[in-house]
Scaffold this active site. Structure first.
Site, PDB file in Angstrom:
ATOM      1  CG  PHE A 155     -15.324 -75.934  25.811  1.00 13.84           C
ATOM      2  CD1 PHE A 155     -15.645 -77.155  26.389  1.00 13.84           C
ATOM      3  CD2 PHE A 155     -14.436 -75.105  26.460  1.00 13.84           C
ATOM      4  CE1 PHE A 155     -15.071 -77.544  27.586  1.00 13.84           C
ATOM      5  CE2 PHE A 155     -13.857 -75.489  27.667  1.00 13.84           C
ATOM      6  CZ  PHE A 155     -14.177 -76.712  28.229  1.00 13.84           C
ATOM      7  CG  ASP A 224     -11.977 -74.004  19.946  1.00 14.45           C
ATOM      8  OD1 ASP A 224     -11.220 -74.981  19.799  1.00 14.45           O
ATOM      9  OD2 ASP A 224     -12.349 -73.593  21.054  1.00 14.45           O
ATOM     10  CE1 TYR A 249      -6.762 -79.648  27.206  1.00 12.63           C
ATOM     11  CE2 TYR A 249      -5.281 -77.765  27.387  1.00 12.63           C
ATOM     12  CZ  TYR A 249      -6.567 -78.288  27.389  1.00 12.63           C
ATOM     13  OH  TYR A 249      -7.638 -77.452  27.558  1.00 12.63           O
ATOM     14  CE  LYS A 250      -9.562 -80.057  24.232  1.00 17.28           C
ATOM     15  NZ  LYS A 250     -10.189 -80.485  25.477  1.00 17.28           N
ATOM     16  NE  ARG A 394     -16.105 -85.447  25.849  1.00 18.62           N
ATOM     17  CZ  ARG A 394     -15.327 -84.361  25.875  1.00 18.62           C
ATOM     18  NH1 ARG A 394     -15.572 -83.355  25.055  1.00 18.62           N
ATOM     19  NH2 ARG A 394     -14.347 -84.270  26.746  1.00 18.62           N
TER      20      ARG A 394
HETATM   21  C1  LIG Z   1     -13.516 -76.435  22.203  1.00 21.16           C
HETATM   22  C2  LIG Z   1     -12.639 -76.072  23.374  1.00 21.16           C
HETATM   23  N1  LIG Z   1     -12.123 -74.833  23.448  1.00 21.16           N
HETATM   24  C3  LIG Z   1     -11.323 -74.484  24.483  1.00 21.16           C
HETATM   25  C4  LIG Z   1     -11.014 -75.384  25.475  1.00 21.16           C
HETATM   26  C5  LIG Z   1     -10.190 -75.048  26.679  1.00 21.16           C
HETATM   27  O1  LIG Z   1      -9.317 -74.120  26.651  1.00 21.16           O
HETATM   28  P1  LIG Z   1      -8.206 -73.947  27.782  1.00 21.16           P
HETATM   29  O2  LIG Z   1      -7.105 -74.851  27.425  1.00 21.16           O
HETATM   30  O3  LIG Z   1      -7.912 -72.521  27.730  1.00 21.16           O
HETATM   31  O4  LIG Z   1      -8.790 -74.383  29.093  1.00 21.16           O
HETATM   32  C6  LIG Z   1     -11.521 -76.680  25.429  1.00 21.16           C
HETATM   33  C7  LIG Z   1     -11.244 -77.699  26.482  1.00 21.16           C
HETATM   34  O5  LIG Z   1     -10.906 -77.451  27.594  1.00 21.16           O
HETATM   35  C8  LIG Z   1     -12.365 -77.019  24.357  1.00 21.16           C
HETATM   36  O6  LIG Z   1     -12.879 -78.240  24.291  1.00 21.16           O
HETATM   37  N1  LIG Z   2      -8.919 -78.663  29.924  1.00 18.74           N
HETATM   38  C1  LIG Z   2      -9.498 -79.456  30.826  1.00 18.74           C
HETATM   39  C2  LIG Z   2      -9.142 -79.378  32.192  1.00 18.74           C
HETATM   40  O1  LIG Z   2      -8.213 -78.448  32.553  1.00 18.74           O
HETATM   41  C3  LIG Z   2      -9.747 -80.191  33.137  1.00 18.74           C
HETATM   42  C4  LIG Z   2     -10.683 -81.128  32.721  1.00 18.74           C
HETATM   43  C5  LIG Z   2     -11.061 -81.230  31.403  1.00 18.74           C
HETATM   44  C6  LIG Z   2     -10.486 -80.378  30.477  1.00 18.74           C
HETATM   45  C7  LIG Z   2     -10.900 -80.409  29.073  1.00 18.74           C
HETATM   46  O2  LIG Z   2     -10.082 -80.266  28.254  1.00 18.74           O
HETATM   47  C8  LIG Z   2     -12.296 -80.583  28.762  1.00 18.74           C
HETATM   48  C9  LIG Z   2     -12.464 -80.638  27.295  1.00 18.74           C
HETATM   49  N2  LIG Z   2     -12.111 -79.416  26.613  1.00 18.74           N
HETATM   50  C10 LIG Z   2     -13.841 -81.039  26.816  1.00 18.74           C
HETATM   51  O3  LIG Z   2     -13.996 -81.140  25.622  1.00 18.74           O
HETATM   52  O4  LIG Z   2     -14.727 -81.295  27.584  1.00 18.74           O
END
Ligand SMILES: Cc1ncc(COP(=O)(O)O)c(C=O)c1O
Ligand SMILES: Nc1c(O)cccc1C(=O)C[C@H](N)C(=O)O
Length: 436
Positions: A155, A224, A249-250, A394
């Site tokens: 990511f 991660d 939040y997931k 996805r």
């Molecule tokens: C593998 C991974 N790492 C990190 C993040 C995001 O981190 P953050 O919550 O800081 O936007 C996501 C999704 O947004 C993710 O899928």
């Molecule tokens: N964190 C997100 C956001 O703030 C907006 C839209 C999507 C996201 C996501 O979490 C994307 C996610 N990490 C992904 O796996 O694609």
């Protein structure tokens, strides 16, 4: 700023390409399949959790790997914090309502989900910010080494943070600089950062084997867990992981923007120092000393005032997780993804997701040259998954609120969209700049 999600379409959507004519696949709405999925749902030990969530009528939600659904009691919990703890308790609530202890307390409630003994996990900040903290802490623990290893397909925030935390370091990326992790490891490598489950493909790494390999080369391992926590059991202590971060939040359903968590193995606490030395990580915040002294233990990874209303959402979600049997969760997750892979296989879309259940998280990613338009057509039918550039459909499978029957219905909706070619209608075409 990206435009509103519903107003526009996909950043990075694929350029129009010819899609193969769809194979003539029969409807999945057969009596035999109905009997099969109904029997699976009747035997599902997690089925009662569905009623503990609020989901809109007519929606099949396959995007809990991006934003989890709303637990039914979360609004009441947040309202209580607003009206009673904030409205009446005011500043007293830091002590009387336990606000001050929430980052550590909620960390200890996440700990069993990631296989961590108490006192090594805190809830704070975002995953991105926590990555910066743990990457820097890990680099400082290996001062004679100058290389960070990660994976090209990670990511992007993870890759960006290896740049930000690794100023002055060299970076080696799996899939670009070597075919195997072992080829990238030597005595110069300080830290390896990998995703336990890949956000795009859903591939699950062997945490024990990879961590052991990294340690054999004298480096520290950062995982991660964004796509594995709440999707499958994680064994951080047993695998002797050094540091980990993850979203709430997931799959955990903490709510939009709910704070992330950070794990640091107890053996590193005394020697570790992190760069964001705010007062919440101080040994004695209310002494208001001019100099920084880190707290003992995991507390030194905190930085500033936590977002209490978001923590209330996560606190409510963790009430559900306290009751979940992770072995049953994993079994159902694999049953759901296997069913979806099986039912969509005749459609002929290449899968990025491993067929081998041992190597699979809780999502299925299928490729289609016009994946953006196909996903928009599915969403119009109430099947919400997401699109990942350039060509990935996805689908996330959340065992707490999805049934086997819904998985069959989602596969049937995909079949209909492809066989009817409705996705070719201009309203599904991509326009620049949206959150997907
Ligand atoms: C593998 C991974 N790492 C990190 C993040 C995001 O981190 P953050 O919550 O800081 O936007 C996501 C999704 O947004 C993710 O899928
Ligand atoms: N964190 C997100 C956001 O703030 C907006 C839209 C999507 C996201 C996501 O979490 C994307 C996610 N990490 C992904 O796996 O694609």
């Amino acid at each position: 700023m990206p435009s509103e999600p519903q107003a526009a379409a996909g950043r990075g959507a694929a350029e129009p390409q010819a899609a193969e004519p769809p194979p003539a696949v029969e409807s999945l709405l057969t009596a035999r399949l109905t009997a099969e999925v109904e029997a699976l749902d009747a035997a599902d030990p997690l089925r009662a959790f569905r009623d503990r969530f609020t989901l809109p009528e007519g929606v099949l939600y396959l995007d809990g790997n991006s934003l989890g659904a709303l637990p039914a009691h979360t609004p009441e919990r947040i309202a209580r914090m607003v009206e009673q703890e904030w409205g009446r308790g005011l500043i007293r609530s830091w002590n009387e309502a336990g606000w001050y202890d929430l980052p550590r307390g909620l960390g200890d409630r996440i700990a069993p989900l990631v296989g961590a003994a108490a006192g090594q996990t805190v809830v704070c900040d975002s995953t991105s910010v926590n990555l910066f903290k743990v990457l820097t802490a890990a680099l400082r623990l290996r001062p004679d080494r100058r290389v960070i290893v990660s994976e090209l397909g990670s990511f992007p925030t993870d890759l960006y943070l290896t740049e930000g935390a690794g100023v002055g370091y060299d970076r080696r990326l799996l899939d670009r600089d070597g075919d195997t992790l072992e080829q990238l490891l030597d005595q110069d490598v300080a830290v390896v950062l990998l995703s336990h489950v890949d956000y795009r493909t859903g591939r699950l790494q062997d945490m024990a084997a990879v961590t052991e390999l990294v340690h054999r080369h004298g480096a520290l391992m950062v995982w991660d867990l964004c796509h594995s926590v709440g999707a499958l059991p994680v064994r951080l202590d047993a695998c002797e992981v050094d540091f980990a971060v993850g979203c709430s939040y997931k799959y955990l359903n903490g709510g939009p923007g709910s704070p992330a968590f950070l794990y640091a193995a107890a053996r590193h606490h005394d020697a570790a120092s992190q760069p964001l030395t705010g007062w919440f990580g101080h040994a004695d915040p209310f002494a208001f000393e001019p100099g920084y002294r880190p707290a003992d233990g995991i507390g030194r990874f905190l930085t500033g005032t936590p977002p209490l209303l978001s923590l209330a959402g996560l606190q409510a979600a963790l009430d559900l997780w306290d009751e979940v049997d992770l072995t049953a969760l994993r079994a159902k997750s694999l049953a759901l993804t296997s069913l979806f892979l099986r039912l969509t296989e005749p459609l002929g879309l290449p899968s990025l997701t491993p067929q081998d259940p041992e190597q699979r998280g809780s999502q299925v990613s299928l490729r289609h040259p016009q994946a953006y338009a196909v996903m928009q057509a599915l969403i119009e039918r109430g099947v919400i998954g997401d699109f990942r550039a350039p060509d990935v459909l996805r689908f996330g499978f959340t065992p707490l609120y999805l049934s086997h029957a819904e998985v069959r219905d989602a596969a049937e909706a995909l079949r209909e969209v492809l066989v009817s070619e409705v996705w070719r209608e201009p309203r599904f075409a991509a326009v620049a700049g949206a959150v997907t």
